[in-house]
Structures are given as structure tokens and as C-alpha cells.
Design a protein around this motif. Structure first.
Motif, PDB file in Angstrom:
ATOM      1  N   GLY A 134       5.679  -6.537  -9.328  1.00 27.50           N
ATOM      2  CA  GLY A 134       5.255  -5.391 -10.124  1.00 27.50           C
ATOM      3  C   GLY A 134       4.523  -4.344  -9.320  1.00 27.50           C
ATOM      4  O   GLY A 134       4.735  -3.134  -9.496  1.00 27.50           O
ATOM      5  N   ARG A 135       3.641  -4.787  -8.421  1.00 23.82           N
ATOM      6  CA  ARG A 135       2.889  -3.822  -7.625  1.00 23.82           C
ATOM      7  C   ARG A 135       3.799  -3.071  -6.660  1.00 23.82           C
ATOM      8  O   ARG A 135       3.630  -1.870  -6.431  1.00 23.82           O
ATOM      9  CB  ARG A 135       1.757  -4.528  -6.882  1.00 23.82           C
ATOM     10  CG  ARG A 135       0.573  -4.849  -7.784  1.00 23.82           C
ATOM     11  CD  ARG A 135      -0.576  -5.468  -7.028  1.00 23.82           C
ATOM     12  NE  ARG A 135      -0.267  -6.809  -6.562  1.00 23.82           N
ATOM     13  CZ  ARG A 135      -1.137  -7.639  -6.019  1.00 23.82           C
ATOM     14  NH1 ARG A 135      -2.397  -7.258  -5.874  1.00 23.82           N
ATOM     15  NH2 ARG A 135      -0.790  -8.847  -5.609  1.00 23.82           N
ATOM     16  N   THR A 146       6.932  -2.379  -7.232  1.00 21.14           N
ATOM     17  CA  THR A 146       7.708  -1.450  -8.054  1.00 21.14           C
ATOM     18  C   THR A 146       6.904  -0.207  -8.387  1.00 21.14           C
ATOM     19  O   THR A 146       7.378   0.928  -8.216  1.00 21.14           O
ATOM     20  CB  THR A 146       8.170  -2.138  -9.349  1.00 21.14           C
ATOM     21  OG1 THR A 146       8.891  -3.328  -9.041  1.00 21.14           O
ATOM     22  CG2 THR A 146       9.066  -1.213 -10.163  1.00 21.14           C
ATOM     23  N   VAL A 147       5.683  -0.403  -8.872  1.00 20.07           N
ATOM     24  CA  VAL A 147       4.858   0.741  -9.259  1.00 20.07           C
ATOM     25  C   VAL A 147       4.560   1.623  -8.051  1.00 20.07           C
ATOM     26  O   VAL A 147       4.635   2.860  -8.133  1.00 20.07           O
ATOM     27  CB  VAL A 147       3.559   0.251  -9.922  1.00 20.07           C
ATOM     28  CG1 VAL A 147       2.589   1.410 -10.125  1.00 20.07           C
ATOM     29  CG2 VAL A 147       3.870  -0.409 -11.265  1.00 20.07           C
ATOM     30  N   THR A 148       4.240   1.021  -6.915  1.00 21.50           N
ATOM     31  CA  THR A 148       3.960   1.800  -5.714  1.00 21.50           C
ATOM     32  C   THR A 148       5.199   2.574  -5.271  1.00 21.50           C
ATOM     33  O   THR A 148       5.113   3.751  -4.885  1.00 21.50           O
ATOM     34  CB  THR A 148       3.487   0.882  -4.574  1.00 21.50           C
ATOM     35  OG1 THR A 148       2.330   0.159  -5.003  1.00 21.50           O
ATOM     36  CG2 THR A 148       3.135   1.688  -3.336  1.00 21.50           C
ATOM     37  N   THR A 149       6.365   1.937  -5.343  1.00 16.17           N
ATOM     38  CA  THR A 149       7.613   2.611  -4.970  1.00 16.17           C
ATOM     39  C   THR A 149       7.871   3.816  -5.866  1.00 16.17           C
ATOM     40  O   THR A 149       8.240   4.899  -5.383  1.00 16.17           O
ATOM     41  CB  THR A 149       8.783   1.620  -5.053  1.00 16.17           C
ATOM     42  OG1 THR A 149       8.571   0.564  -4.109  1.00 16.17           O
ATOM     43  CG2 THR A 149      10.103   2.303  -4.748  1.00 16.17           C
ATOM     44  N   LEU A 150       7.681   3.653  -7.160  1.00 14.30           N
ATOM     45  CA  LEU A 150       7.901   4.768  -8.089  1.00 14.30           C
ATOM     46  C   LEU A 150       6.981   5.947  -7.767  1.00 14.30           C
ATOM     47  O   LEU A 150       7.363   7.114  -7.932  1.00 14.30           O
ATOM     48  CB  LEU A 150       7.669   4.301  -9.530  1.00 14.30           C
ATOM     49  CG  LEU A 150       8.699   3.319 -10.091  1.00 14.30           C
ATOM     50  CD1 LEU A 150       8.225   2.754 -11.423  1.00 14.30           C
ATOM     51  CD2 LEU A 150      10.055   4.002 -10.258  1.00 14.30           C
ATOM     52  N   ALA A 173       0.853  -1.185   0.000  1.00 17.23           N
ATOM     53  CA  ALA A 173       0.000   0.000   0.000  1.00 17.23           C
ATOM     54  C   ALA A 173       0.891   1.238   0.000  1.00 17.23           C
ATOM     55  O   ALA A 173       1.964   1.238   0.623  1.00 17.23           O
ATOM     56  CB  ALA A 173      -0.904  -0.005   1.220  1.00 17.23           C
ATOM     57  N   PRO A 174       0.492   2.318  -0.680  1.00 20.15           N
ATOM     58  CA  PRO A 174       1.347   3.509  -0.785  1.00 20.15           C
ATOM     59  C   PRO A 174       1.817   4.048   0.558  1.00 20.15           C
ATOM     60  O   PRO A 174       2.997   4.400   0.718  1.00 20.15           O
ATOM     61  CB  PRO A 174       0.452   4.518  -1.518  1.00 20.15           C
ATOM     62  CG  PRO A 174      -0.478   3.676  -2.328  1.00 20.15           C
ATOM     63  CD  PRO A 174      -0.737   2.459  -1.486  1.00 20.15           C
ATOM     64  N   PHE A 214      11.348  -6.849  -9.554  1.00 20.28           N
ATOM     65  CA  PHE A 214      11.001  -8.212  -9.988  1.00 20.28           C
ATOM     66  C   PHE A 214       9.623  -8.131 -10.641  1.00 20.28           C
ATOM     67  O   PHE A 214       8.668  -7.647 -10.028  1.00 20.28           O
ATOM     68  CB  PHE A 214      10.954  -9.171  -8.803  1.00 20.28           C
ATOM     69  CG  PHE A 214      11.211 -10.613  -9.171  1.00 20.28           C
ATOM     70  CD1 PHE A 214      12.341 -11.280  -8.729  1.00 20.28           C
ATOM     71  CD2 PHE A 214      10.321 -11.317  -9.973  1.00 20.28           C
ATOM     72  CE1 PHE A 214      12.584 -12.594  -9.061  1.00 20.28           C
ATOM     73  CE2 PHE A 214      10.542 -12.629 -10.310  1.00 20.28           C
ATOM     74  CZ  PHE A 214      11.688 -13.288  -9.859  1.00 20.28           C
ATOM     75  N   ASP A 215       9.510  -8.569 -11.876  1.00 13.33           N
ATOM     76  CA  ASP A 215       8.322  -8.510 -12.736  1.00 13.33           C
ATOM     77  C   ASP A 215       8.401  -7.280 -13.641  1.00 13.33           C
ATOM     78  O   ASP A 215       8.626  -6.160 -13.179  1.00 13.33           O
ATOM     79  CB  ASP A 215       6.991  -8.427 -11.972  1.00 13.33           C
ATOM     80  CG  ASP A 215       6.565  -9.727 -11.333  1.00 13.33           C
ATOM     81  OD1 ASP A 215       7.072 -10.778 -11.774  1.00 13.33           O
ATOM     82  OD2 ASP A 215       5.740  -9.696 -10.416  1.00 13.33           O
TER      83      ASP A 215
END
Length: 325
Positions: A241-242, A244-248, A215-216, A261-262
Motif C-alpha cells: 500500500g505504501r 502504491t500511494v507513493t507511486t501515485l 520514500a518519494p 498489492f494491498d
């Protein structure tokens, strides 16, 4: 079928052959039967067909979340193989809830699916034993079954992929590498943590590890804590993937090196592009489905445990050095 036979002026067996695509019917006769079918609006009674053949031509698929791009790719590949074998796919998402997983499996089995493909949410699958003993083939994908259940399993090389990611960051001069992963109770998350720790060896620092649902707010709090350390990380390894996207989304102006990873959509269009360790969910889905249909064709050999390789895709974010930050 009797009405169709009467309208077409043929025997009942002839209608049966046309409906089931069997040979031995003259083309003109078959066309006459099809015309009568269209005229009368006939449709085959699938329930009666199931009773005669003893199979339903349906396959059950239980995944974690159909909205997740990884599982969407796996599901689509399974469906393609299922359709190629003349069957129908029934699918549902467990939402990482073991109770929901069992509910879906039991519902599919009550509908007498011919076989099951599962991405498990729990680690107790003893409830499958009656179905396995009755001859229903089951294949596990992405994660293995719980103890005591020995069935075909298709996994990715989670440990090796994590080691590739960390090795890549180490080769670019990083020594403070953080890991942002998913819930450690998840098999894949635990495997990636293991690979991360193994590759770092003596450089491992527990303060640089955060394992939780991505979670963000949670990811932002973890990163704030890490970057407030006296020796903060210069690189991040994100566990799926989730993550990574949340981290970005919550980097807040920080620019550490990053390998995820992904792979994920648009990863190559960011600046810098996001370096990833890519799995192939379509390949996993195809392998799992083909294994299942091999069992349905009568293969009774020992269970297979397949581990698919992953590959590192450098795009820029994982090639930043500490001096670039």
C-alpha cells in the motif's frame, strides 16, 4: 475485601464470588456487596489474582508499524478476539528494527503475558526458545519466524497474489511491466518479487525492478530511470500500500496501467480507480488470535502454517491497455 464483607454483612467468600462473577450468591446479597464496593471504592488486586491463578489475562502483540493501515486492521482484529476472551492486549511497533522487536518481546514476557502474536522484523528468533520451552504460546503473522523456530504461522499468499496482478496486466496487452517493491529483505516483499518474476517468465527485465523503502525521492528516481529507457514500461505493479500511494504521488503526469498489492482507503475514488490485490488484515488478525487462544486452552498439536488467499479487485487502473496510454 474484608472491609467490603464487613460493610455488606456477608462472608469474605461471598465477596470473592461476586467480584469474580461466580454463581451461588442470592441477587439481593450480590447487590448489597456491589453497593459496598461502590461505597468503599474497592478494586481488585490484580497482582494477587495473578499469583493465585498463574495467568495474567494479557496478550502481547508486536507489529511493524501501528500507523500502517494494514497493521492497524490486523491489530484491531486481534484486540477484538482478546477482549472476547476476557483479556487485555499489550502492543508495540518494531519499526522494522530487529533489536526493537526483541526488546518489545522481552518486555512483554517480563510482564508475564500469557501468549504472543508477532509480525517479525528480524529473522533470528532463537531468543524465543526459553519462553517456548516454558510453555508460552507464540503465533507469527504476516511473516514466518527465522530458522529453527516452529510455531503457528498465518501468512497471505504473496507469491500467488503477485502472479494474479501480473497475469491481469499481461491479459490487457502489457509486456513491459515494472515492479516497485519494498526492501527485499522483508519476507512479503521477496515473495511478491518471486511471483512477479515467475509470471513474467521470459519477459522479465531486471531494469524494470526497484526494491527499496518507498520514500518519494527514491520512487521518483526509480521511475525516472525506467521511463527514460528506450523501451519504457507501460504498466506498474506496486508491492504494498505504501509503495502504491507513493507511486501515485510521483507519477508526474504519466498514466501507466497500475495494479497495487494491498487495498487502501480512497482507492476506489481516484480516477481511474486503483486496481489492487487485496489482503484481509482483519481475517489474518482473527485467525492468529484464535490460534493463540486454542493453544492457551491446551491444544498441543503440531504447529499450523496457514496461507490466506488474496483477491484481485479491478477498478480501472489495471485495465488500461498500452493503446490507452
Amino acid at each position: 475485601m474484608k472491609d467490603v464483607a464487613s460493610a455488606a454483612g456477608v462472608a469474605l467468600k461471598t465477596v470473592s464470588r461476586v467480584v469474580n462473577g461466580e454463581p451461588g450468591v442470592h441477587p439481593e446479597t450480590a447487590e448489597r456487596v456491589r453497593a459496598a464496593i461502590d461505597q468503599l471504592g474497592y478494586s481488585r488486586n490484580e497482582s494477587a489474582r495473578v499469583l493465585r491463578r498463574g495467568t495474567t489475562a494479557t496478550i502481547g502483540l508486536v507489529i511493524e508499524d501501528v500507523a500502517d493501515p494494514f497493521y492497524a486492521g490486523l491489530s484491531r482484529a486481534v484486540e477484538t478476539v482478546v477482549i472476547d476472551h476476557g483479556c487485555l492486549l499489550l502492543s508495540g511497533s518494531s519499526g522494522e528494527q530487529p533489536g526493537r522487536e526483541r526488546e518489545l518481546v522481552e518486555t512483554f514476557c517480563a510482564r508475564r503475558v500469557d501468549g504472543l502474536i508477532m509480525v517479525p522484523a528480524g529473522d533470528d528468533h532463537t531468543y524465543l526458545r526459553p519462553e517456548l520451552e516454558a510453555g508460552t504460546p507464540v503465533v507469527f503473522a504476516d511473516r514466518p519466524p527465522g530458522a529453527g523456530i516452529d510455531v503457528d504461522t498465518v501468512l497471505s499468499d504473496n507469491v500467488g497474489g503477485a502472479r494474479q496482478a501480473v497475469r491481469h496486466l499481461l491479459s490487457h496487452g502489457h509486456r513491459r511491466i515494472a515492479f516497485l517493491g519494498d526492501d527485499p529483505a522483508i519476507f512479503t516483499a521477496a515473495g511478491r518479487l518471486q511471483g512477479y518474476k515467475e509470471e513474467l517468465g521470459g519477459l522479465f527485465d531486471q531494469r524494470l525492478v526497484s526494491m527499496r523503502t518507498p520514500a518519494p525521492e527514491a520512487v521518483r528516481a526509480a521511475m525516472d530511470h525506467m521511463f527514460d529507457l528506450d523501451d519504457p514500461p507501460t504498466a506498474l505493479f506496486t508491492g504494498n500500500g505504501r509503495c502504491t500511494v507513493t507511486t501515485l504521488r510521483v507519477l508526474d503526469g504519466r498514466r501507466p496501467a497500475l495494479v497495487g498489492f494491498d487495498d487502501f482507503e480512497l482507492a476506489d475514488l481516484l480516477d481511474p480507480g486503483v486496481s489492487v490485490v487485496a489482503q484481509d488484515p482483519s481475517w489474518m488478525g482473527r485467525v492468529a488470535a484464535e490460534l493463540l487462544f486454542r493453544r492457551l486452552r491446551g491444544d498441543t498439536g503440531p504447529s499450523e502454517h496457514i496461507e490466506l488467499p488474496v483477491r484481485l479487485i479491478p477498478r480501472g487502473s489495471g485495465e488500461l491497455t498500452p493503446g490507452d496510454l
